[in-house]
Design a protein around this motif. Structure first.
Motif, PDB file in Angstrom:
ATOM      1  N   ASP A 183       0.805  -1.224   0.000  1.00 31.34           N
ATOM      2  CA  ASP A 183       0.000   0.000   0.000  1.00 31.34           C
ATOM      3  C   ASP A 183       0.839   1.276   0.000  1.00 31.34           C
ATOM      4  O   ASP A 183       0.276   2.372   0.023  1.00 31.34           O
ATOM      5  CB  ASP A 183      -0.927   0.019   1.221  1.00 31.34           C
ATOM      6  N   GLN A 184       2.151   1.123  -0.019  1.00 32.66           N
ATOM      7  CA  GLN A 184       3.007   2.307  -0.024  1.00 32.66           C
ATOM      8  C   GLN A 184       3.456   2.625  -1.448  1.00 32.66           C
ATOM      9  O   GLN A 184       4.143   1.828  -2.085  1.00 32.66           O
ATOM     10  CB  GLN A 184       4.237   2.106   0.859  1.00 32.66           C
ATOM     11  N   ALA A 185       3.054   3.772  -1.945  1.00 33.62           N
ATOM     12  CA  ALA A 185       3.423   4.172  -3.305  1.00 33.62           C
ATOM     13  C   ALA A 185       4.930   4.414  -3.389  1.00 33.62           C
ATOM     14  O   ALA A 185       5.543   4.954  -2.458  1.00 33.62           O
ATOM     15  CB  ALA A 185       2.664   5.429  -3.696  1.00 33.62           C
ATOM     16  N   LEU A 186       5.510   4.004  -4.502  1.00 32.99           N
ATOM     17  CA  LEU A 186       6.920   4.249  -4.769  1.00 32.99           C
ATOM     18  C   LEU A 186       7.061   5.514  -5.620  1.00 32.99           C
ATOM     19  O   LEU A 186       6.088   5.995  -6.201  1.00 32.99           O
ATOM     20  CB  LEU A 186       7.536   3.059  -5.499  1.00 32.99           C
ATOM     21  N   ILE A 187       8.266   6.046  -5.671  1.00 32.47           N
ATOM     22  CA  ILE A 187       8.506   7.210  -6.512  1.00 32.47           C
ATOM     23  C   ILE A 187       9.208   6.760  -7.787  1.00 32.47           C
ATOM     24  O   ILE A 187       9.819   5.692  -7.840  1.00 32.47           O
ATOM     25  CB  ILE A 187       9.339   8.280  -5.783  1.00 32.47           C
ATOM     26  N   ALA A 188       9.094   7.578  -8.828  1.00 35.58           N
ATOM     27  CA  ALA A 188       9.737   7.247 -10.099  1.00 35.58           C
ATOM     28  C   ALA A 188      11.234   7.491  -9.996  1.00 35.58           C
ATOM     29  O   ALA A 188      11.680   8.507  -9.450  1.00 35.58           O
ATOM     30  CB  ALA A 188       9.146   8.094 -11.219  1.00 35.58           C
ATOM     31  N   LEU A 228       6.900  11.491   3.607  1.00 36.99           N
ATOM     32  CA  LEU A 228       7.472  11.645   4.938  1.00 36.99           C
ATOM     33  C   LEU A 228       6.484  11.269   6.032  1.00 36.99           C
ATOM     34  O   LEU A 228       6.895  10.976   7.160  1.00 36.99           O
ATOM     35  CB  LEU A 228       7.942  13.087   5.144  1.00 36.99           C
ATOM     36  N   LEU A 229       5.209  11.262   5.712  1.00 37.85           N
ATOM     37  CA  LEU A 229       4.178  10.976   6.704  1.00 37.85           C
ATOM     38  C   LEU A 229       3.622   9.570   6.526  1.00 37.85           C
ATOM     39  O   LEU A 229       3.227   9.185   5.422  1.00 37.85           O
ATOM     40  CB  LEU A 229       3.029  11.985   6.577  1.00 37.85           C
ATOM     41  N   ASN A 230       3.644   8.793   7.596  1.00 42.85           N
ATOM     42  CA  ASN A 230       3.058   7.441   7.583  1.00 42.85           C
ATOM     43  C   ASN A 230       3.615   6.578   6.456  1.00 42.85           C
ATOM     44  O   ASN A 230       2.877   5.848   5.797  1.00 42.85           O
ATOM     45  CB  ASN A 230       1.530   7.514   7.475  1.00 42.85           C
ATOM     46  N   ASN A 231       4.919   6.674   6.248  1.00 42.27           N
ATOM     47  CA  ASN A 231       5.552   5.875   5.207  1.00 42.27           C
ATOM     48  C   ASN A 231       5.647   4.430   5.701  1.00 42.27           C
ATOM     49  O   ASN A 231       6.375   4.135   6.642  1.00 42.27           O
ATOM     50  CB  ASN A 231       6.942   6.432   4.882  1.00 42.27           C
ATOM     51  N   LYS A 232       4.909   3.553   5.060  1.00 39.97           N
ATOM     52  CA  LYS A 232       4.831   2.159   5.528  1.00 39.97           C
ATOM     53  C   LYS A 232       6.116   1.388   5.291  1.00 39.97           C
ATOM     54  O   LYS A 232       6.355   0.355   5.934  1.00 39.97           O
ATOM     55  CB  LYS A 232       3.642   1.463   4.853  1.00 39.97           C
ATOM     56  N   ASN A 233       6.944   1.841   4.377  1.00 42.47           N
ATOM     57  CA  ASN A 233       8.240   1.200   4.150  1.00 42.47           C
ATOM     58  C   ASN A 233       9.344   1.788   5.017  1.00 42.47           C
ATOM     59  O   ASN A 233      10.380   1.145   5.215  1.00 42.47           O
ATOM     60  CB  ASN A 233       8.643   1.324   2.674  1.00 42.47           C
ATOM     61  N   TYR A 234       9.115   2.992   5.531  1.00 39.99           N
ATOM     62  CA  TYR A 234      10.139   3.661   6.336  1.00 39.99           C
ATOM     63  C   TYR A 234       9.432   4.559   7.359  1.00 39.99           C
ATOM     64  O   TYR A 234       9.457   5.788   7.245  1.00 39.99           O
ATOM     65  CB  TYR A 234      11.064   4.467   5.427  1.00 39.99           C
ATOM     66  N   PRO A 235       8.808   3.973   8.368  1.00 41.41           N
ATOM     67  CA  PRO A 235       8.009   4.760   9.313  1.00 41.41           C
ATOM     68  C   PRO A 235       8.806   5.754  10.142  1.00 41.41           C
ATOM     69  O   PRO A 235       8.246   6.729  10.637  1.00 41.41           O
ATOM     70  CB  PRO A 235       7.349   3.690  10.195  1.00 41.41           C
ATOM     71  N   ASN A 236      10.112   5.537  10.297  1.00 43.38           N
ATOM     72  CA  ASN A 236      10.922   6.416  11.150  1.00 43.38           C
ATOM     73  C   ASN A 236      11.681   7.479  10.365  1.00 43.38           C
ATOM     74  O   ASN A 236      12.625   8.087  10.899  1.00 43.38           O
ATOM     75  CB  ASN A 236      11.931   5.584  11.943  1.00 43.38           C
ATOM     76  N   GLN A 273       9.544  20.587   2.969  1.00 45.45           N
ATOM     77  CA  GLN A 273       8.843  19.448   2.390  1.00 45.45           C
ATOM     78  C   GLN A 273       7.875  18.839   3.389  1.00 45.45           C
ATOM     79  O   GLN A 273       6.724  18.529   3.046  1.00 45.45           O
ATOM     80  CB  GLN A 273       9.864  18.398   1.942  1.00 45.45           C
ATOM     81  N   LEU A 274       8.316  18.684   4.633  1.00 43.81           N
ATOM     82  CA  LEU A 274       7.453  18.121   5.670  1.00 43.81           C
ATOM     83  C   LEU A 274       6.245  19.017   5.918  1.00 43.81           C
ATOM     84  O   LEU A 274       5.107  18.535   6.038  1.00 43.81           O
ATOM     85  CB  LEU A 274       8.252  17.933   6.957  1.00 43.81           C
ATOM     86  N   SER A 275       6.465  20.321   5.971  1.00 43.00           N
ATOM     87  CA  SER A 275       5.367  21.264   6.185  1.00 43.00           C
ATOM     88  C   SER A 275       4.349  21.179   5.053  1.00 43.00           C
ATOM     89  O   SER A 275       3.128  21.211   5.295  1.00 43.00           O
ATOM     90  CB  SER A 275       5.918  22.683   6.293  1.00 43.00           C
ATOM     91  N   GLN A 276       4.826  21.060   3.832  1.00 47.34           N
ATOM     92  CA  GLN A 276       3.916  20.960   2.684  1.00 47.34           C
ATOM     93  C   GLN A 276       3.084  19.685   2.741  1.00 47.34           C
ATOM     94  O   GLN A 276       1.915  19.677   2.339  1.00 47.34           O
ATOM     95  CB  GLN A 276       4.719  21.023   1.389  1.00 47.34           C
ATOM     96  N   GLN A 277       3.674  18.602   3.250  1.00 46.98           N
ATOM     97  CA  GLN A 277       2.916  17.354   3.355  1.00 46.98           C
ATOM     98  C   GLN A 277       1.951  17.385   4.539  1.00 46.98           C
ATOM     99  O   GLN A 277       0.869  16.788   4.476  1.00 46.98           O
ATOM    100  CB  GLN A 277       3.872  16.170   3.458  1.00 46.98           C
ATOM    101  N   LEU A 278       2.320  18.099   5.598  1.00 47.69           N
ATOM    102  CA  LEU A 278       1.421  18.240   6.744  1.00 47.69           C
ATOM    103  C   LEU A 278       0.252  19.170   6.433  1.00 47.69           C
ATOM    104  O   LEU A 278      -0.866  18.974   6.940  1.00 47.69           O
ATOM    105  CB  LEU A 278       2.192  18.793   7.944  1.00 47.69           C
ATOM    106  N   HIS A 279       0.515  20.180   5.598  1.00 48.00           N
ATOM    107  CA  HIS A 279      -0.511  21.185   5.277  1.00 48.00           C
ATOM    108  C   HIS A 279      -0.602  21.354   3.765  1.00 48.00           C
ATOM    109  O   HIS A 279      -0.217  22.389   3.216  1.00 48.00           O
ATOM    110  CB  HIS A 279      -0.152  22.520   5.940  1.00 48.00           C
ATOM    111  N   PRO A 280      -1.111  20.338   3.070  1.00 47.87           N
ATOM    112  CA  PRO A 280      -1.079  20.358   1.603  1.00 47.87           C
ATOM    113  C   PRO A 280      -1.916  21.473   0.971  1.00 47.87           C
ATOM    114  O   PRO A 280      -1.661  21.837  -0.188  1.00 47.87           O
ATOM    115  CB  PRO A 280      -1.629  18.982   1.222  1.00 47.87           C
ATOM    116  N   SER A 281      -2.853  22.038   1.691  1.00 51.52           N
ATOM    117  CA  SER A 281      -3.692  23.090   1.119  1.00 51.52           C
ATOM    118  C   SER A 281      -3.051  24.465   1.217  1.00 51.52           C
ATOM    119  O   SER A 281      -3.492  25.430   0.601  1.00 51.52           O
ATOM    120  CB  SER A 281      -5.049  23.136   1.819  1.00 51.52           C
TER     121      SER A 281
END
Length: 301
Positions: free
Chosen positions: A27-32, A218-226, A291-299
């Motif tokens: 369920d974890q999307a990979l990047i290109a 960076l958020l809830n990454n199932k392959n790399y949660p930490n 990057q983390l801020s943008q993922q936490l507040h995508p709007s």
């Protein structure tokens, strides 16, 4: 410091590592992956040169490979892509050394552009390959299950001989190479430090691993949660090091070409850069927090 019996234990442990890591989460999307043309451009040849006494650049246009002369043999950090290996071998020879003099191969992280040439370089030199446990797993499976890329950037598999943890050290001749675990770009990411120069005039060399997390979840990454806590730990670790000579696994990350131009112009201390590491960390941390801020507040804009 890693004691000799720990090195022997680590060598045995390396031989017992599983061939691959646990399967990636479906369920974890990979990047290109970047296009191969990017790596081929980075792999353009460049003449080797002395960075500072005992320290040499033997890599390519933008794929760092750093050679250290310990007085009792050579140590090489990183290997570029698989097509970099013949260039690195030739560059070592141009400096008057033999590939068989390389006793240790050190890895920053196990992706194509830092580890692709290790299998060939290890076969030519007979050197022991040194890596963190997480890197060793990826080296052994040729990056078949990269947490972000899956199997998009495979490289020739290679077995690590010595596994290092944070603060462990490899000694050869006059030099001692200390591993600093700096995870985030990859779980096994490792930076290295040593001291070169005379007894009365030592220069601390730090070879810093990548701080890039572009495209990562960076958020809830199932392959790399930490990943978030690991990155913040890494920023603190590298900020806690003082480098007289700052190097990194991409040449542009330590302004290699600008410093080389100064070296060619007669400045023998062109690579002395006592603020370079902290500048590099500050830029990486700024990009990461944005990057983390943008993922936490995508709007938010």
């Amino acid at each position: 410091m890693m004691k000799p019996h720990n090195i022997l234990f680590s060598a045995v442990l390396a031989l017992c590592l599983p061939a691959s890591h646990a399967a990636l989460h479906p369920d974890q999307a990979l990047i290109a992956a970047p296009p191969m043309s990017l790596f081929q451009g980075w792999n353009a040849p460049i003449e080797p040169f002395e960075i500072y006494p005992q320290v040499y650049y033997v890599g390519t246009d933008n794929l760092s490979s750093i050679l250290f002369d310990t007085g009792k043999g050579l140590v090489l950090i990183d290997s570029g892509i698989d097509a970099s290996a013949p260039q690195i071998k030739a560059n070592i020879a141009k400096l008057g050394f033999e590939i068989s003099e390389v006793k240790y191969l050190l890895n920053s992280h196990a992706r194509l552009d830092q580890a692709g040439g290790f299998a060939q370089l290890k076969a030519w030199s007979g050197a022991k390959l040194v890596a963190s446990a997480a890197n060793a797993e990826m080296l052994a499976n040729g990056a078949a299950e990269d947490f972000a890329l899956g199997d998009q950037l495979r490289f020739p598999p290679v077995q690590a001989d010595i596994i290092v943890g944070d603060g462990d050290a490899i000694r050869l001749g006059k030099l001692r190479f200390t591993a600093h675990l700096t995870p985030g770009h990859l779980p096994g990411a490792t930076s290295w430090s040593t001291e070169v120069g005379s007894l009365w005039h030592k220069q601390k060399v730090v070879y810093a691993d990548s701080l890039f997390t572009g495209g990562y979840s960076l958020l809830n990454n199932k392959n790399y949660p930490n990943i978030v806590s690991d990155m913040r730990h890494t920023f603190a670790t590298l900020n806690g090091l003082q480098a007289d000579i700052f190097l990194a696994n991409k040449a542009d990350r330590f302004q290699m070409k600008a410093k080389l131009a100064k070296l060619k112009a007669g400045d023998k201390h062109a690579f002395i850069d006592r603020t370079g590491l902290q500048t590099y960390v500050a830029a990486g941390q700024r990009d990461f927090e944005q990057q983390l801020s943008q993922q936490l507040h995508p709007s938010h804009p």
